[in-house]
Write an enzyme that holds these catalytic residues in place. Sequence first.
Site, PDB file in Angstrom:
ATOM      1  N   ASP A 100       0.815  -1.213   0.000  1.00 46.83           N
ATOM      2  CA  ASP A 100       0.000   0.000   0.000  1.00 46.83           C
ATOM      3  C   ASP A 100       0.851   1.266   0.000  1.00 46.83           C
ATOM      4  O   ASP A 100       0.663   2.160   0.836  1.00 46.83           O
ATOM      5  CB  ASP A 100      -0.947   0.018   1.204  1.00 46.83           C
ATOM      6  CG  ASP A 100      -1.826  -1.209   1.284  1.00 46.83           C
ATOM      7  OD1 ASP A 100      -2.257  -1.685   0.227  1.00 46.83           O
ATOM      8  OD2 ASP A 100      -2.078  -1.694   2.403  1.00 46.83           O
ATOM      9  N   GLU A 140     -11.687   0.466  -3.688  1.00 44.85           N
ATOM     10  CA  GLU A 140     -11.008   0.911  -2.474  1.00 44.85           C
ATOM     11  C   GLU A 140      -9.883   1.872  -2.839  1.00 44.85           C
ATOM     12  O   GLU A 140      -9.671   2.220  -3.991  1.00 44.85           O
ATOM     13  CB  GLU A 140     -10.417  -0.294  -1.727  1.00 44.85           C
ATOM     14  CG  GLU A 140     -11.425  -1.345  -1.323  1.00 44.85           C
ATOM     15  CD  GLU A 140     -10.771  -2.607  -0.791  1.00 44.85           C
ATOM     16  OE1 GLU A 140     -11.458  -3.385  -0.099  1.00 44.85           O
ATOM     17  OE2 GLU A 140      -9.565  -2.828  -1.085  1.00 44.85           O
TER      18      GLU A 140
END
Length: 501
Positions: free
Chosen positions: A27, A192
């Site tokens: 991420d 997301e």
Amino acid sequence: MIEAAVSEPTRAMSAEVQPIIPGFFPDPTVCRVGGDYYIANSSFEYFPGAPIFHSRDLVSWTQIGNILTRRSQFRVGIPGPSTGIYGSTLRHHDGRFWFITTNISDFESGQLIVHATDPAGPWSDPVFVPEAIGIDPDLCWDDDGTCYLTWHVLDFTVGGQGIRQAPIDLATGRLREPHYPVWQGSGMPMAEGPHLYRIGESWYIVLAEGGTERGHCVTVARGPSPRGPFESCPHNPVFTHRSSSHPVQNVGHADLVQTPDGAWAAVYLGARPRGSTPGFHVLGRESFLAGVDWVDGWPVFDEARFEILRGGSGFVEDFTGAVLDPRWVTAGSEPDAVVERALEGGIRFRAWGSAGDVLCTRVTEFAWQADAVVDRSGVLGLRLDDRHWCGVVFEHGHAYAIVQIGDIRQRIGAVDIAGETATLRISTTPPQTPPVPFGYAGPDDVVLSVVRGGEATELARLDGRYFSTEVAAGFTGRMLALGAPSRDGRVLSVAYRPLPD
């Protein structure tokens, strides 16, 4: 004190296949200040949380610390594997760095925001946003200085409920108006990881869709303001490796950055599976880099634009420094609660009962060898989570291997050790079995050994599949772990070095 260890020779590799930050650093979120770039990553249950890196060229990165170094910033709450710090956003605005993230272990407090003038820290105490429950928060600022929070609404009963947004007061964490929906993606599941950017006359929203597994991809839309309305790119997804044989899979969760000369790049996560079907990734999701071109107002990813220098990732640690290197973390605890400095050298461990009572650092290579020199007692381990780990233990004059797979824990092999000091070793090698259908061929074999008289005695050879995400589940990767089964045991040093693969 930390010294460079003998490492494999440095060689250039395409960024298409070689991560800029190898190992369990998923991420990635990036920002630039002048000629300096910074990346922060999610870290899940490991504390200190949110490692942060610095670069001058987008290619070579050095860890400068961890953002969440105090428990007031990263509350334990509900512990366990793949809890803790999820996807985040790192930005610089008006002379200050801002970092917003989700702590799943303290989920009902909402998103948490910290800031700093120096990205190496210290970072402020957190401001919580209890009106924004979910994951993957983003901050962006409009031309008039209004800050917008955008996130993926989620709970653990209903699941994902879409992308929402609201203006926010960063000083208090209060939303300035009720949150509202923005672009919900191109139609794939699990939209997301929103990030928003002002580029030219348009605002762009970039999402991760398809889940963070093999269907992962990057999608984009544009509109006149952070609120939209947004027009979906006709070429979505703009980046994916799904349904391909590419050696890097799961690509997505991208964050864009502009270079000083006006060019664009993206950092994103990817996984490198190995072994027979379905493929097993063991290092976790890693941080990759691609160039970005703009064609007809839409981003086009150029994976092969950059070259990455591979090598030099080994280290030697003898624990003589005043503070621990930021690479060292613990699962659900704190380094100071797990270890203490021994007056006669090395570190002692305050407890031993599970794989959580260990000091960890991320494994960054497929092929590697680690040696730990221990006195009286000690453990050198390999950890994926608290139910999937193995190690070499020295105590009471002998060494043995230990492995836990699910609810089964087993000792394997034992040898006597003369004296009170032992060298414990873990290494990985190519699997000895052929691939499916004539064997099982996991990603590697994990070899547990003890070194006596300069020669390694193998205690156990384990199937590396059992220390992979595809078997254990979750979002993390392999960690090298240190511990001791008694309070009088010490770890004197540890050396980690890559091997040719």
